[in-house]
Write a protein that holds these residues in place. Structure first.
Motif, mmCIF file in Angstrom:
data_model
loop_
_atom_site.group_PDB
_atom_site.id
_atom_site.type_symbol
_atom_site.label_atom_id
_atom_site.label_comp_id
_atom_site.label_asym_id
_atom_site.label_seq_id
_atom_site.Cartn_x
_atom_site.Cartn_y
_atom_site.Cartn_z
ATOM 1 N N UNK A 84 36.839 47.485 45.738
ATOM 2 C CA UNK A 84 36.268 46.746 46.860
ATOM 3 C C UNK A 84 36.074 45.279 46.513
ATOM 4 N N UNK A 85 35.476 44.998 45.369
ATOM 5 C CA UNK A 85 35.222 43.606 44.986
ATOM 6 C C UNK A 85 36.531 42.876 44.702
ATOM 7 N N UNK A 86 37.492 43.565 44.160
ATOM 8 C CA UNK A 86 38.801 42.945 43.932
ATOM 9 C C UNK A 86 39.452 42.564 45.258
ATOM 10 N N UNK A 87 39.335 43.427 46.237
ATOM 11 C CA UNK A 87 39.879 43.130 47.569
ATOM 12 C C UNK A 87 39.157 41.945 48.206
ATOM 13 N N UNK A 88 37.846 41.890 48.064
ATOM 14 C CA UNK A 88 37.068 40.813 48.678
ATOM 15 C C UNK A 88 37.403 39.450 48.092
ATOM 16 N N UNK A 89 37.749 39.406 46.808
ATOM 17 C CA UNK A 89 37.915 38.123 46.129
ATOM 18 C C UNK A 89 39.346 37.861 45.661
ATOM 19 N N UNK A 90 40.308 38.491 46.342
ATOM 20 C CA UNK A 90 41.703 38.132 46.132
ATOM 21 C C UNK A 90 42.358 38.723 44.905
ATOM 22 N N UNK A 91 41.860 39.847 44.416
ATOM 23 C CA UNK A 91 42.482 40.488 43.271
ATOM 24 C C UNK A 91 43.611 41.409 43.668
ATOM 25 N N UNK A 92 44.349 41.876 42.698
ATOM 26 C CA UNK A 92 45.453 42.813 42.893
ATOM 27 C C UNK A 92 44.874 44.225 42.921
ATOM 28 N N UNK A 93 44.595 44.722 44.126
ATOM 29 C CA UNK A 93 43.920 46.011 44.266
ATOM 30 C C UNK A 93 44.778 47.146 43.708
ATOM 31 N N UNK A 94 46.107 47.035 43.863
ATOM 32 C CA UNK A 94 46.990 48.070 43.317
ATOM 33 C C UNK A 94 46.815 48.189 41.804
ATOM 34 N N UNK A 95 46.630 47.048 41.142
ATOM 35 C CA UNK A 95 46.385 47.075 39.698
ATOM 36 C C UNK A 95 45.038 47.725 39.399
ATOM 37 N N UNK A 96 44.030 47.439 40.222
ATOM 38 C CA UNK A 96 42.730 48.091 40.040
ATOM 39 C C UNK A 96 42.854 49.603 40.113
ATOM 40 N N UNK A 97 43.605 50.078 41.090
ATOM 41 C CA UNK A 97 43.778 51.529 41.241
ATOM 42 C C UNK A 97 44.455 52.102 40.010
ATOM 43 N N UNK A 98 45.470 51.396 39.510
ATOM 44 C CA UNK A 98 46.171 51.852 38.316
ATOM 45 C C UNK A 98 45.237 51.884 37.117
ATOM 46 N N UNK A 99 44.469 50.806 36.920
ATOM 47 C CA UNK A 99 43.566 50.733 35.775
ATOM 48 C C UNK A 99 42.492 51.814 35.846
ATOM 49 N N UNK A 100 41.927 52.028 37.039
ATOM 50 C CA UNK A 100 40.907 53.064 37.194
ATOM 51 C C UNK A 100 41.476 54.435 36.879
ATOM 52 N N UNK A 101 42.697 54.696 37.368
ATOM 53 C CA UNK A 101 43.322 55.994 37.140
ATOM 54 C C UNK A 101 43.586 56.224 35.657
ATOM 55 N N UNK A 102 44.224 55.254 35.014
ATOM 56 C CA UNK A 102 44.585 55.413 33.597
ATOM 57 C C UNK A 102 43.337 55.462 32.727
ATOM 58 N N UNK A 103 42.389 54.564 32.994
ATOM 59 C CA UNK A 103 41.190 54.499 32.160
ATOM 60 C C UNK A 103 40.318 55.732 32.328
#
Length: 298
Positions: A84-103
């Motif tokens: 959510x915060x990545x989306x609000x502030x211009x981050x690469x949300x797809x990368x967030x999803x990947x990082x959350x999944x792998x981590x």
């Protein structure tokens, strides 16, 4: 502790189920599309951040149980709030999803390792506040089984998963708030002292986490949107997992207080970091014509 032992694992299962509903196998394959951004963020999350946290709890002189609880927070994977915060502030949300999944998958190994080493260092060899095999298996079940179930539902019934995604996310936020309130009430007699002791170190860890999450990828040549995603992923931890392990598995309400404290402060810190990143963003925000949308990567 009887209610916590039942309610907390259930609450975490709901949150991890919501994570699984938003995941697909492609989210894991995306590591190959952006290997540098993914590897740098994971190294920061799993290696650099626990080392920074260890230095902070020693420097601030936290009591042994609180120091171990803070290390538990640092070892916890990123939470869905990072998306959510990545989306609000211009981050690469797809990368967030990947990082959350792998981590989340890797944390089944890394979290017990960091927690056990921390408990041994701060509490001594005789402590029972560690994750032996049986308790480690509980973490495995709490983290991976709901995620796998959510991914299965998405693959078999994508419309159902899409309809359930938003209510589950809302429920996840509500659950997080209730868990933080519950953990705080359980230690209400000592809460003032804990906040005075944990507030400064939690803020210091947040500043370090958000700074490391953004600047280390940038220094390694990662582009800005992915660095913003890394910043939020590393700064916003799954404090529900940390609190559940402390209260529901280890039976220590004192060890849960760092997770509750960090869980409250991290939203304000992430919001401030996002506003700062937005103010310092380049004026030219248009993407190059040759860029490929994230959704079109294999």
């Amino acid at each position: 502790m009887g209610l916590a032992a039942v309610a907390l694992p259930f609450a975490l299962a709901v949150i991890m189920l919501g994570l699984g509903l938003g995941l697909a196998p492609a989210d894991f394959r995306r590591v190959l599309a952006h290997p540098r951004a993914t590897v740098v963020a994971l190294v920061c999350q799993m290696l650099l951040l626990p080392a920074v946290c260890f230095g902070l709890v020693v420097a601030f002189g936290l009591s042994p149980v609180l120091a171990t609880g803070m290390m538990l927070v640092a070892a916890s994977p990123g939470g869905t709030a990072a998306n959510l915060f990545s989306h609000l502030y211009g981050g690469d949300v797809a990368l967030n999803i990947t990082l959350t999944a792998v981590n989340s998958v890797l944390s089944v190994v890394t979290l017990p390792l960091v927690l056990n080493l921390s408990a041994q260092h701060f509490l001594g060899d005789g402590t029972d506040l560690g994750l032996q095999f049986g308790k480690t298996f509980q973490v495995f079940a709490l983290v991976l089984i709901p995620v796998a179930l959510g991914m299965y539902v998405r693959s078999r019934a994508p419309r159902l998963a899409e309809r359930a995604d938003r209510p589950v996310r809302i429920a996840s936020v509500a659950i997080l708030v209730l868990i933080i309130v519950g953990a705080s009430l359980q230690e209400r007699d000592s809460l003032g002292g804990y906040l005075r002791e944990l507030g400064p170190v939690s803020l210091a860890l947040l500043v370090c986490s958000l700074s490391v999450g953004y600047w280390v990828p940038r220094l390694c040549g990662v582009e800005r949107r992915q660095a913003v995603a890394s910043c939020m992923e590393i700064g916003l931890h799954n404090t529900t997992l940390a609190i559940t392990i402390a209260l529901g598995i280890l039976g220590s309400s004192e060890m849960a207080v760092p997770g509750a404290t960090y869980g409250v402060l991290m939203f304000f810190a992430a919001g401030a970091a996002g506003l700062l990143l937005r103010r310092t963003a380049p004026t030219a925000t248009a993407a190059p014509v040759t860029s490929v949308p994230e959704s079109e990567h294999p």
